[in-house]
Scaffold this motif. Structure first.
Motif, PDB file in Angstrom:
ATOM      1  N   VAL A 150       0.801  -1.220  -0.099  1.00  0.00           N
ATOM      2  CA  VAL A 150       0.081  -0.052   0.067  1.00  0.00           C
ATOM      3  C   VAL A 150       0.916   1.423   0.123  1.00  0.00           C
ATOM      4  N   THR A 151       1.823   1.435   0.708  1.00  0.00           N
ATOM      5  CA  THR A 151       2.724   2.481   0.912  1.00  0.00           C
ATOM      6  C   THR A 151       3.787   2.502  -0.364  1.00  0.00           C
ATOM      7  N   GLU A 152       4.170   1.323  -0.938  1.00  0.00           N
ATOM      8  CA  GLU A 152       5.058   1.223  -1.678  1.00  0.00           C
ATOM      9  C   GLU A 152       4.476   1.791  -3.010  1.00  0.00           C
ATOM     10  N   HIS A 153       3.278   1.368  -3.450  1.00  0.00           N
ATOM     11  CA  HIS A 153       2.689   1.571  -4.524  1.00  0.00           C
ATOM     12  C   HIS A 153       2.309   3.101  -4.634  1.00  0.00           C
ATOM     13  N   LEU A 154       1.771   3.770  -3.391  1.00  0.00           N
ATOM     14  CA  LEU A 154       1.431   5.056  -3.392  1.00  0.00           C
ATOM     15  C   LEU A 154       2.866   5.930  -3.520  1.00  0.00           C
ATOM     16  N   CYS A 155       3.952   5.521  -3.020  1.00  0.00           N
ATOM     17  CA  CYS A 155       5.098   6.211  -3.191  1.00  0.00           C
ATOM     18  C   CYS A 155       5.567   6.292  -4.776  1.00  0.00           C
ATOM     19  N   GLN A 156       5.308   5.279  -5.250  1.00  0.00           N
ATOM     20  CA  GLN A 156       5.818   5.014  -6.941  1.00  0.00           C
ATOM     21  C   GLN A 156       5.025   5.873  -7.584  1.00  0.00           C
ATOM     22  N   PHE A 157       3.534   5.799  -7.199  1.00  0.00           N
ATOM     23  CA  PHE A 157       2.476   6.609  -7.877  1.00  0.00           C
ATOM     24  C   PHE A 157       3.061   8.122  -7.844  1.00  0.00           C
ATOM     25  N   ALA A 158       3.490   8.388  -6.749  1.00  0.00           N
ATOM     26  CA  ALA A 158       3.627   9.919  -6.303  1.00  0.00           C
ATOM     27  C   ALA A 158       4.820  10.345  -6.976  1.00  0.00           C
ATOM     28  N   HIS A 159       5.820   9.530  -7.328  1.00  0.00           N
ATOM     29  CA  HIS A 159       6.799   9.856  -8.147  1.00  0.00           C
ATOM     30  C   HIS A 159       6.505   9.881  -9.658  1.00  0.00           C
ATOM     31  N   GLN A 160       5.344   9.096 -10.038  1.00  0.00           N
ATOM     32  CA  GLN A 160       5.023   8.998 -11.550  1.00  0.00           C
ATOM     33  C   GLN A 160       4.317  10.477 -11.794  1.00  0.00           C
ATOM     34  N   HIS A 161       3.682  10.792 -10.668  1.00  0.00           N
ATOM     35  CA  HIS A 161       2.870  12.178 -10.796  1.00  0.00           C
ATOM     36  C   HIS A 161       3.694  13.301  -9.859  1.00  0.00           C
ATOM     37  N   CYS A 162       4.793  13.511 -10.118  1.00  0.00           N
ATOM     38  CA  CYS A 162       5.515  14.458  -8.932  1.00  0.00           C
ATOM     39  C   CYS A 162       5.242  15.925  -9.272  1.00  0.00           C
ATOM     40  N   ASP A 163       4.672  16.344 -10.373  1.00  0.00           N
ATOM     41  CA  ASP A 163       4.409  17.772 -10.445  1.00  0.00           C
ATOM     42  C   ASP A 163       2.865  17.777 -10.134  1.00  0.00           C
ATOM     43  N   LYS A 164       1.933  16.798  -9.425  1.00  0.00           N
ATOM     44  CA  LYS A 164       0.978  17.196  -9.189  1.00  0.00           C
ATOM     45  C   LYS A 164       0.654  17.303  -7.577  1.00  0.00           C
ATOM     46  N   PRO A 165      -0.334  18.079  -7.124  1.00  0.00           N
ATOM     47  CA  PRO A 165      -0.541  18.314  -5.636  1.00  0.00           C
ATOM     48  C   PRO A 165      -1.007  17.150  -4.960  1.00  0.00           C
ATOM     49  N   ALA A 183      -6.060  -6.704   2.864  1.00  0.00           N
ATOM     50  CA  ALA A 183      -6.587  -5.607   3.318  1.00  0.00           C
ATOM     51  C   ALA A 183      -6.362  -5.366   4.735  1.00  0.00           C
ATOM     52  N   GLN A 184      -6.337  -6.032   5.768  1.00  0.00           N
ATOM     53  CA  GLN A 184      -5.892  -5.883   7.140  1.00  0.00           C
ATOM     54  C   GLN A 184      -4.447  -5.283   7.296  1.00  0.00           C
ATOM     55  N   GLY A 185      -3.555  -6.091   6.420  1.00  0.00           N
ATOM     56  CA  GLY A 185      -2.385  -5.508   6.568  1.00  0.00           C
ATOM     57  C   GLY A 185      -2.238  -4.160   5.807  1.00  0.00           C
ATOM     58  N   MET A 186      -2.876  -3.850   5.082  1.00  0.00           N
ATOM     59  CA  MET A 186      -3.054  -2.359   4.312  1.00  0.00           C
ATOM     60  C   MET A 186      -3.374  -1.338   5.622  1.00  0.00           C
ATOM     61  N   LEU A 187      -4.484  -1.794   6.269  1.00  0.00           N
ATOM     62  CA  LEU A 187      -5.097  -0.948   7.118  1.00  0.00           C
ATOM     63  C   LEU A 187      -4.270  -0.555   8.362  1.00  0.00           C
ATOM     64  N   LYS A 188      -3.438  -1.719   8.831  1.00  0.00           N
ATOM     65  CA  LYS A 188      -2.526  -1.516   9.610  1.00  0.00           C
ATOM     66  C   LYS A 188      -1.408  -0.452   9.419  1.00  0.00           C
ATOM     67  N   LYS A 189      -0.687  -0.733   8.026  1.00  0.00           N
ATOM     68  CA  LYS A 189       0.049   0.206   7.443  1.00  0.00           C
ATOM     69  C   LYS A 189      -0.459   1.758   7.538  1.00  0.00           C
ATOM     70  N   LEU A 190      -1.792   1.792   7.154  1.00  0.00           N
ATOM     71  CA  LEU A 190      -2.016   3.049   7.155  1.00  0.00           C
ATOM     72  C   LEU A 190      -2.211   3.850   8.276  1.00  0.00           C
ATOM     73  N   ARG A 191      -2.462   3.014   9.614  1.00  0.00           N
ATOM     74  CA  ARG A 191      -2.558   3.428  10.841  1.00  0.00           C
ATOM     75  C   ARG A 191      -1.054   3.954  11.352  1.00  0.00           C
ATOM     76  N   ASP A 192       0.010   3.075  10.944  1.00  0.00           N
ATOM     77  CA  ASP A 192       1.086   3.152  11.401  1.00  0.00           C
ATOM     78  C   ASP A 192       2.261   4.024  10.929  1.00  0.00           C
ATOM     79  N   PHE A 193       1.982   4.152   9.323  1.00  0.00           N
ATOM     80  CA  PHE A 193       2.840   5.118   8.638  1.00  0.00           C
ATOM     81  C   PHE A 193       2.757   6.531   8.835  1.00  0.00           C
TER      82      PHE A 193
END
Length: 353
Positions: A150-165, A183-193
């Motif tokens: 979940v965070t790895e994908h968001l990070c790479q997606f943010a780099h792909q659209h680096c000029d966007k807000p 999904a439970q692992g994703m939710l835990k990561k969203l809580r802790d990251f």
């Protein structure tokens, strides 16, 4: 006087030779295994050393994590150490997960939010656009993989659209897939990251309007696009034409509305129980009011975009997708009286408009 048996001596000698040979072979195999082990360790260390100095560029066209299993290269969770290291840029896009069901205004809302925040950015249904796809995607991952993805994908997606807000994806919440380990692992990561905090928006829409919209798109006699651009007059006319005078089936309508409300409560409670920092909004609060207070409340939560002096005129002028929903049920529904009589006296009466 004993007589030496030449055959016996030969047999003993043969056994001794076999034993020595076997021991020698074992030593060779053990030595070979040790050499291979050290080679593998050195290769792993080398890959990690390479990855350590191979940071993902601030702006890139490549996103390795579109799927947890199938990549545009051979990258998977198992060999994730070979990925270029992705780190969220301090001044990069705000990472967002938009939790919202289908036919609830997600594309129009995201386009408007990102436009007003400084520049329209894309949003995809990366966890699955329907129940089957969501189960296929999340069902192939373990809790550990979901936690990582979940965070790895968001990070790479943010780099792909680096000029966007803003950089984010939709997570369509289906109860069965929500309860999967990934999904439970994703939710835990969203809580802790925390570096940075992932912004989570949970949005709902009047479930009666959702059912009407679904019916329109599933039973239209003409081919309808999912959305219309604001300058596409023909598309808008067709949408409004097909959205009028529909006969909405009522056999299971009460059960469907009850399930929708139960799911709303379930997902809200789940986000609260996981202690995930999030904001809850509705389609009606965003599009059914004369002021833009709800839009500014979201921008305050995101930490980007206009937080004062925003008007609904500003919001409407930023629309990229045209609103095509017929606002009055007595126009959109040919069997309005039947639907009205079914809902009056129930908790769903307030859904009529």
């Amino acid at each position: 006087m004993s007589v030496s048996n030449p055959f016996h001596r030969t047999l003993v000698s043969s056994h001794s030779y076999s034993l020595v040979l076997a021991l020698f072979c074992l030593l060779v195999l053990a030595n070979y295994a040790q050499i291979k082990y050290h080679e593998q360790q050195q290769q792993t260390t080398q890959r990690l050393r390479i990855a350590k100095h191979n940071l993902l560029p601030t702006c890139t066209d490549t996103v390795y994590t579109k799927s947890s299993r199938k990549q545009n290269t051979n990258h998977t969770f198992i060999n994730r150490h070979e990925y270029p290291i992705c780190k969220f840029e301090k001044d990069g896009p705000i990472p967002v997960i938009f939790i919202i069901n289908g036919r609830s205004g997600s594309d129009a809302t995201w386009a408007t939010l990102s436009t007003l925040a400084g520049g329209k950015s894309p949003i995809g249904e990366h966890t699955g656009e329907n129940k089957v796809k969501a189960m296929e995607f999340l069902g192939t991952m373990t809790e550990q993989e979901g936690n990582w993805w979940v965070t790895e994908h968001l990070c790479q997606f943010a780099h792909q659209h680096c000029d966007k807000p803003l950089a984010g994806f939709k997570w369509k919440p289906f109860r069965d897939s929500w309860e999967l380990p990934a999904a439970q692992g994703m939710l835990k990561k969203l809580r802790d990251f925390k570096e940075p905090r992932i912004k989570v928006i949970f949005m709902t829409r009047n479930p009666l309007d959702v059912q009407i919209s679904k019916y329109k798109h599933r039973h239209s006699k003409m081919s309808l696009d999912a959305h219309c651009r604001t300058n596409d007059v023909k598309c808008i006319e067709n949408m409004k034409k097909m959205g009028s005078g529909m006969h909405l089936p009522t056999d299971e309508l009460l059960d469907t509305l009850e399930e929708a409300y139960d799911n709303f409560d379930y997902f809200k409670s789940s986000l609260k129980e996981f202690e995930i920092d999030h904001i809850t909004t509705t389609y009606e609060d965003l599009y059914g009011r004369d002021d833009a207070e709800e839009w500014m409340r979201i921008f305050k939560f995101l930490g980007r975009g206009p937080t004062e002096n925003l008007t609904m005129t500003n919001v409407v002028n930023s629309f990229d997708l045209a609103p095509t929903f017929v606002n009055h049920h007595n126009v959109s529904l040919a069997n309005y009286a039947e639907v009205r009589d079914l809902l009056i006296g129930t908790e769903y009466e307030e859904l009529l408009h």
